[in-house]
Motif scaffolding. Structure first.
Motif, PDB file in Angstrom:
ATOM      1  N   ASP A 137       0.824  -1.213   0.000  1.00 36.40           N
ATOM      2  CA  ASP A 137       0.000   0.000   0.000  1.00 36.40           C
ATOM      3  C   ASP A 137       0.860   1.266   0.000  1.00 36.40           C
ATOM      4  O   ASP A 137       0.389   2.340   0.327  1.00 36.40           O
ATOM      5  N   ARG A 138       2.121   1.109  -0.370  1.00 39.88           N
ATOM      6  CA  ARG A 138       3.124   2.172  -0.445  1.00 39.88           C
ATOM      7  C   ARG A 138       3.678   2.564   0.918  1.00 39.88           C
ATOM      8  O   ARG A 138       4.709   3.221   1.002  1.00 39.88           O
ATOM      9  N   ASN A 139       3.013   2.159   1.991  1.00 39.79           N
ATOM     10  CA  ASN A 139       3.585   2.299   3.328  1.00 39.79           C
ATOM     11  C   ASN A 139       4.400   1.068   3.699  1.00 39.79           C
ATOM     12  O   ASN A 139       5.127   1.079   4.687  1.00 39.79           O
ATOM     13  N   THR A 140       4.253   0.006   2.935  1.00 42.17           N
ATOM     14  CA  THR A 140       4.839  -1.286   3.258  1.00 42.17           C
ATOM     15  C   THR A 140       6.368  -1.244   3.202  1.00 42.17           C
ATOM     16  O   THR A 140       6.951  -0.680   2.277  1.00 42.17           O
ATOM     17  N   ILE A 141       6.992  -1.866   4.202  1.00 41.97           N
ATOM     18  CA  ILE A 141       8.441  -1.996   4.254  1.00 41.97           C
ATOM     19  C   ILE A 141       8.779  -3.469   4.015  1.00 41.97           C
ATOM     20  O   ILE A 141       8.429  -4.335   4.827  1.00 41.97           O
ATOM     21  N   PHE A 142       9.438  -3.769   2.911  1.00 41.84           N
ATOM     22  CA  PHE A 142       9.695  -5.147   2.537  1.00 41.84           C
ATOM     23  C   PHE A 142      11.014  -5.657   3.106  1.00 41.84           C
ATOM     24  O   PHE A 142      12.033  -4.958   3.084  1.00 41.84           O
ATOM     25  N   TYR A 143      10.945  -6.871   3.596  1.00 42.38           N
ATOM     26  CA  TYR A 143      12.122  -7.558   4.131  1.00 42.38           C
ATOM     27  C   TYR A 143      13.223  -7.612   3.069  1.00 42.38           C
ATOM     28  O   TYR A 143      12.985  -7.929   1.908  1.00 42.38           O
ATOM     29  N   GLY A 144      14.455  -7.293   3.494  1.00 41.64           N
ATOM     30  CA  GLY A 144      15.607  -7.386   2.609  1.00 41.64           C
ATOM     31  C   GLY A 144      15.906  -6.156   1.795  1.00 41.64           C
ATOM     32  O   GLY A 144      16.893  -6.131   1.050  1.00 41.64           O
ATOM     33  N   THR A 145      15.088  -5.098   1.929  1.00 39.94           N
ATOM     34  CA  THR A 145      15.308  -3.861   1.177  1.00 39.94           C
ATOM     35  C   THR A 145      16.140  -2.874   1.988  1.00 39.94           C
ATOM     36  O   THR A 145      16.370  -3.061   3.190  1.00 39.94           O
ATOM     37  N   SER A 146      16.555  -1.788   1.337  1.00 39.12           N
ATOM     38  CA  SER A 146      17.311  -0.751   2.039  1.00 39.12           C
ATOM     39  C   SER A 146      16.449  -0.069   3.104  1.00 39.12           C
ATOM     40  O   SER A 146      16.956   0.338   4.158  1.00 39.12           O
ATOM     41  N   ASP A 147      15.153   0.064   2.838  1.00 39.16           N
ATOM     42  CA  ASP A 147      14.257   0.619   3.845  1.00 39.16           C
ATOM     43  C   ASP A 147      14.193  -0.288   5.072  1.00 39.16           C
ATOM     44  O   ASP A 147      14.111   0.184   6.206  1.00 39.16           O
ATOM     45  N   TRP A 148      14.209  -1.592   4.851  1.00 38.85           N
ATOM     46  CA  TRP A 148      14.217  -2.535   5.967  1.00 38.85           C
ATOM     47  C   TRP A 148      15.492  -2.368   6.799  1.00 38.85           C
ATOM     48  O   TRP A 148      15.453  -2.358   8.036  1.00 38.85           O
ATOM     49  N   THR A 149      16.614  -2.204   6.131  1.00 35.29           N
ATOM     50  CA  THR A 149      17.872  -1.990   6.848  1.00 35.29           C
ATOM     51  C   THR A 149      17.793  -0.754   7.728  1.00 35.29           C
ATOM     52  O   THR A 149      18.203  -0.769   8.899  1.00 35.29           O
ATOM     53  N   CYS A 150      17.241   0.309   7.172  1.00 35.48           N
ATOM     54  CA  CYS A 150      17.156   1.572   7.905  1.00 35.48           C
ATOM     55  C   CYS A 150      16.163   1.503   9.065  1.00 35.48           C
ATOM     56  O   CYS A 150      16.487   1.852  10.197  1.00 35.48           O
TER      57      CYS A 150
END
Length: 345
Positions: free
Chosen positions: A322-335
């Protein structure tokens, strides 16, 4: 929405009994714990440890997955990332029984409700509880949603003959209650009478909290007095949400820091934990939400946060975005997960 927070323990759950789960896989028992979490002043005690702060996420969809291996994959990723709590939907209500294979938990026929404990019903949620236990993840289970998604309050309203969600609280045909506080007080007391050892919270968005700049979210225009509801003895901790671009209309992303601090101050006054239960933006996740996380961790009264929402790769496809989602393994997840958990310690 009222929520019951309960321990994830092997075998049967407090909602239904696991009997022959569909597409069964047996989750490992290593690391499974049965300790009931509790509030300890403005902090939480989980597995006997009272920590400064706990991090977690939301996965409303996990109880609707029909492949148990996918459930285990998600739980494994949460555990390895250091996330401790997971908020899931414990409801999926319909006003007529759907076709074969459709997941639902409860159906209404007129004003009569029937619990669906079959393979595409609460057995799926039972498996979520089993897998959470196996991966040392604590669950927050929502009983109902004010929105129409997955039935929610609208399904109850329709069953009792009302025409708007407001009728559920006010119409004599639904119940004799007329204001939210009375409903929260009586309903939470009823839940406690059934299960006094587990925490109960409202799961609200945080409107009407004292302090702040006096803008719309801080007012009681939505019929809500956050401080008063938090003071109810059968409510164990406070919750609030943060989406500046949607329901907190007219606010900026920077508004979030003050929103966090205002709720934290109210929690300190009530001597109850503050739970930053949902938060998200549709872009610049790391810079915006990362700032909120830092504010939350460093503010007295704050005890935990759950970002909205968890995303992962399942057997056949990715989970919804939904564009708020933070996916496992991404740079956003790292942050927002890896670095956040590391900072908490």
């Amino acid at each position: 929405m009222l929520c019951l927070t309960f321990k994830a323990s092997g075998g049967a759950t407090t909602l239904s009994t696991v009997v022959g789960v569909a597409t069964s896989t047996t989750p490992p028992t290593t690391g499974a714990t049965g300790t009931i979490s509790k509030a300890s002043g403005t902090k939480f005690t989980i597995d006997g440890v009272t920590k400064l702060y706990f991090a977690g996420t939301n996965a409303y969809w996990i109880g609707f997955l029909t492949n148990n291996a996918d459930v285990d994959t998600v739980m494994s990723h949460l555990q390895s990332s250091g996330l401790k709590t997971l908020r899931v939907w414990g409801f999926n209500d319909v006003n007529s029984v759907p076709g074969s294979g459709t997941v639902y938990y409860q159906s209404f026929s007129g004003s009569s409700a029937t619990i669906h404990s079959g393979a595409n019903g609460l057995q799926l949620l039972d498996y979520v509880v089993q897998s959470a236990a196996a991966h040392s993840i604590k669950l927050i289970v929502n009983f109902v949603n004010n929105w129409i998604d997955y039935g929610g309050m609208a399904a109850y309203m329709k069953a009792c003959g009302g025409s708007t969600n407001k009728d559920w609280y006010q119409s004599s045909s639904c119940q004799t209650l007329s204001i939210l506080r009375n409903w929260i007080k009586k309903t939470s007391a009823y839940i406690k009478s059934l299960n006094p050892t587990h925490m109960v919270t409202v799961g609200d968005e945080g409107f009407g909290v004292s302090g702040g700049d006096g803008s719309y979210p801080y007012t009681s225009g939505e019929g809500w007095n956050w401080d008063t509801n938090l003071a109810i003895s059968t409510i164990d901790f406070g919750t609030f949400h943060l989406y500046p671009s949607s329901y907190l209309r007219g606010t900026s992303n920077d508004f979030g820091n003050g929103w966090i601090q205002a709720h934290a101050a109210a929690c300190v006054k009530a001597n109850k934990p503050c739970h930053f239960e949902e938060y998200g933006v549709s872009s610049d996740h790391c810079s915006v939400e990362g700032a909120w996380e830092k504010t939350s961790v460093s503010t007295a009264g704050m005890a935990a946060d759950l970002f909205w929402d968890d995303g992962d790769q399942l057997t056949s496809s990715k989970t919804s975005d939904d564009r708020n989602t933070i996916f496992y393994g991404t740079s956003d997840w790292t942050c927002l997960v890896t670095n956040h958990v590391s900072a908490i310690g």
